[in-house]
Design a protein around this motif. Structure first.
Motif, short mmCIF file in Angstrom:
data_model
loop_
_atom_site.label_atom_id
_atom_site.label_comp_id
_atom_site.label_asym_id
_atom_site.label_seq_id
_atom_site.Cartn_x
_atom_site.Cartn_y
_atom_site.Cartn_z
N GLU A 153 0.69 -1.07 -0.05
CA GLU A 153 -0.04 0.09 0.26
C GLU A 153 0.98 1.47 0.06
N ARG A 156 2.44 1.72 -3.53
CA ARG A 156 1.33 2.12 -4.36
C ARG A 156 1.00 3.47 -4.18
N GLY A 157 1.19 3.96 -2.97
CA GLY A 157 0.70 5.38 -2.57
C GLY A 157 2.00 6.34 -3.23
N LEU A 159 3.92 5.50 -5.62
CA LEU A 159 3.92 5.82 -7.04
C LEU A 159 2.78 6.81 -7.54
N ARG A 160 1.84 6.89 -6.89
CA ARG A 160 0.84 7.73 -7.05
C ARG A 160 1.18 9.30 -6.92
N ALA A 161 2.12 9.47 -5.91
CA ALA A 161 2.63 10.83 -5.65
C ALA A 161 3.65 11.04 -6.22
#
Length: 479
Positions: A153, A156-157, A159-161
Motif C-alpha cells: 500500500e 502504491r501510494g 507511485l501515485r505521488a
C-alpha cells in the motif's frame, strides 16, 4: 388534604413516637406539627429517590448504548462480539460475560490490538470490569501478510505521488538555481560593499536563503511542512553541537572578516607577528601569507593574527639601532661618548634628525659600558648592515683616540718543572702585530649600507602573478 401515602407516613411516625400514649391536647398539638413537616419530608424523600435513580442509570455519553435499559450478560456478550466482528484484527477474540465481568480470550496480530480490544469492551454499558486473557498470534503467515500488505500500500501510494514529488522537486531546484544565479553577480555585491570578503559573504547568504525557500516551497506543495519544522529543529540542535566542535574554524572566519574591514598592514609591509618576521604577501579568508627574511613562505591563521601583537617596521621608515662598547675603567666615559658620536655622524647613512646619542649604560669592576643610539632610513639603508658599520666606526675611533677596550682577565698558575713556550708566544704576537699593521696601511673602503630589496622584489613579483584571493585593499582603513 393529604393523600394516602402522606397519611401512612404520618401514622407510622406518630406510632413510633408513642402517639397513643399522649393525652388529647398533646395529641392535637403534635398532629398539627407533623402536618406542617410532612411536605418537607416528602420532598426530601423524592430527592433521595431521584438521586438513587440517576446513579443507577449509566450515562449515555460515556458508553455504548444497548437495546434495553436492563442489560443482561447475554446482551453484553452479543454486543461485544458484534463489535469485534467488524474489526479485522479482532475477529478471533471471544467474549464471555458473567455478572458484568467480561473475559476476553483468543489471539490478535499485534500488542496494540490487545489494548484496543480491552478498551472497546470496557466502554460497553453494564460492564463492571474486563479480564484480558488475549495473546499475540506469533505465526509467520499471520504477521507476514499484513506487513506485506502495508508495504504494498505504501509503494502504491508512493507511485501515485511521484508526479507531485517531481513537480515539488523541480520547483525547489528552480528557486535554488535562481538564487545561485543572483549570487554569481559579483559586480553587484562589490557595488553594495567594497570589501571583497564581505561581498562573498553576502553572496553566500543569498544563495543559502534561496535554497531554504526552495525546500519550503517544495514541502508546502507536498503538504509536508511539519517535516520541515522537525528537520529545522533537529538541525538547530545539531548546529549547536557542530558549532562547539568547529569553534576554532568559526573564530578564524570571523577574524578574517574583521581583518578585512580594519587592516593592520598593507602588502609588502615588514612586520613581526607572534615572533614571525617577514613581508606581507596577501591576506586570504583563512590565513595571512608572509615571506620571511630567509625567502620562505609562512602561513599564519587569521585568528592568530587578529589576537596577536603586530610590529610593523614599514609604517615608520625611520628606525633606531643601538649597540654597547666597553672602555677601561680609568678612561673618561664622557670623552669616549663624544668620540664615538663624532664617528657615527660622519657616516652618510646615519640620520642627522633624529640625531645620534650615547649614554653610560653600566660601570663594572674593570670597564665602563657605553651605549650608542643611531637612526637610519630603512628605505635607503639596511638596518643590520647600518648597525654593523656604525659599531665598527665607533670602535675604531675609540681605539685611535687611545681608549683601551677591556679584555678578559685570567689568573694563570705555572708549573716550575714545565718550561714555557716563549718562542711560540713571541712569534704569535709578532704575527698579530704584522697583520694589524697591514690592515692599518691598507686603503679604507667606504661601507655599503644600502637597503637590501631582494625580499621586497620577491613579494612584488608574487603579487603581480597572484591568482588567489587577496583581502588587502589600500582603500580600506588601516590601524
Amino acid at each position: 388534604m393529604v393523600d394516602e401515602k402522606q397519611r401512612n407516613v404520618v401514622q407510622s411516625t406518630l406510632t413510633d413516637l408513642g402517639y397513643r400514649r399522649c393525652n388529647f391536647a398533646a395529641r392535637v398539638a403534635f398532629g398539627i406539627l407533623m402536618m406542617l413537616s410532612v411536605p418537607s419530608a416528602l420532598a426530601q424523600e423524592n430527592a433521595t429517590v431521584e438521586e438513587s435513580r440517576a446513579t443507577s442509570e449509566p450515562a449515555a455519553s460515556s458508553g455504548i448504548e444497548l437495546r434495553t435499559e436492563d442489560t443482561a450478560d447475554a446482551d453484553i456478550a452479543r454486543r461485544i462480539t458484534s463489535i469485534f466482528a467488524q474489526i479485522d484484527a479482532l475477529t478471533q477474540v471471544r467474549a464471555r460475560v458473567s455478572a458484568g465481568v467480561v473475559t476476553l480470550s483468543g489471539t490478535v496480530p499485534t500488542p496494540k490490538d490487545i489494548e484496543r480490544a480491552e478498551a472497546i469492551a470496557a466502554r460497553v454499558a453494564g460492564v463492571v470490569t474486563v479480564e484480558n486473557d488475549l495473546e499475540r498470534d506469533l505465526q509467520v503467515e499471520t504477521n507476514l501478510a499484513p506487513a506485506l500488505g502495508n508495504f504494498g500500500e505504501v509503494m502504491r501510494g508512493f507511485l501515485r505521488a511521484l508526479p507531485l514529488i517531481a513537480i515539488a522537486l523541480g520547483l525547489a531546484v528552480i528557486i535554488g538555481f535562481a538564487g545561485h544565479i543572483l549570487a554569481s553577480f559579483h559586480g553587484l555585491w562589490r557595488k553594495i560593499t567594497p570589501n571583497a570578503f564581505l561581498a562573498d559573504l553576502i553572496a553566500s547568504l543569498v544563495r543559502f536563503v534561496f535554497i531554504i525557500l526552495g525546500i519550503i516551497a517544495g514541502l508546502e506543495l507536498l503538504g509536508a511542512t511539519a517535516l520541515l519544522g522537525a528537520v529545522l529543529g533537529g538541525a538547530g540542535v545539531l548546529g549547536i553541537a557542530v558549532g562547539f566542535a568547529v569553534r576554532d574554524t568559526v573564530d578564524n572566519y570571523v577574524s578574517s572578516l574583521m581583518l578585512s574591514l580594519r587592516q593592520p598592514f598593507r602588502a609588502n609591509d615588514h612586520v613581526v607577528i607572534e615572533g614571525n618576521e617577514g613581508r606581507v604577501v596577501r591576506l586570504t579568508s583563512r590565513a595571512t601569507i608572509l615571506v620571511t627574511l630567509d625567502g620562505n613562505h609562512l602561513r599564519i591563521p587569521n585568528s592568530t593574527v587578529f589576537k596577536a601583537v603586530i610590529l610593523n617596521y614599514t609604517r615608520n621608515p625611520e628606525r633606531r639601532f643601538e649597540f654597547d662598547l666597553g672602555i677601561d675603567a680609568a678612561d673618561d666615559p664622557v670623552r669616549g661618548m663624544s668620540t664615538g658620536l663624532n664617528a657615527m655622524q660622519e657616516l652618510d647613512f646615519v640620520l642627522d634628525t633624529p640625531c645620534a646619542t650615547a649614554v653610560i649604560h653600566e660601570v663594572g669592576d674593570s670597564n665602563i659600558v657605553l651605549r650608542f643610539f643611531g637612526w637610519v632610513d630603512q628605505r635607503r639603508t639596511d638596518f643590520l648592515r647600518g648597525r654593523s658599520f656604525a659599531l665598527q666606526a665607533v670602535k675604531n675611533a675609540l681605539e685611535q683616540a687611545g681608549f683601551a677596550l677591556p679584555e678578559p682577565i685570567y689568573r694563570l698558575r705555572f708549573d716550575e718543572t714545565a718550561p714555557l713556550p716563549l718562542k711560540s708566544v713571541g712569534s704569535a704576537k709578532e704575527q698579530t702585530r704584522s697583520k694589524r699593521a697591514t690592515a692599518e696601511t691598507a686603503a679604507p673602503t667606504a661601507p655599503d649600507a644600502s637597503a637590501d630589496q631582494h625580499i621586497a622584489r620577491l613579494v612584488d613579483d608574487e603579487r603581480a602573478d597572484m591568482i588567489d584571493e587577496d583581502l588587502l585593499d589600500s582603500r580600506r582603513p588601516i590601524e
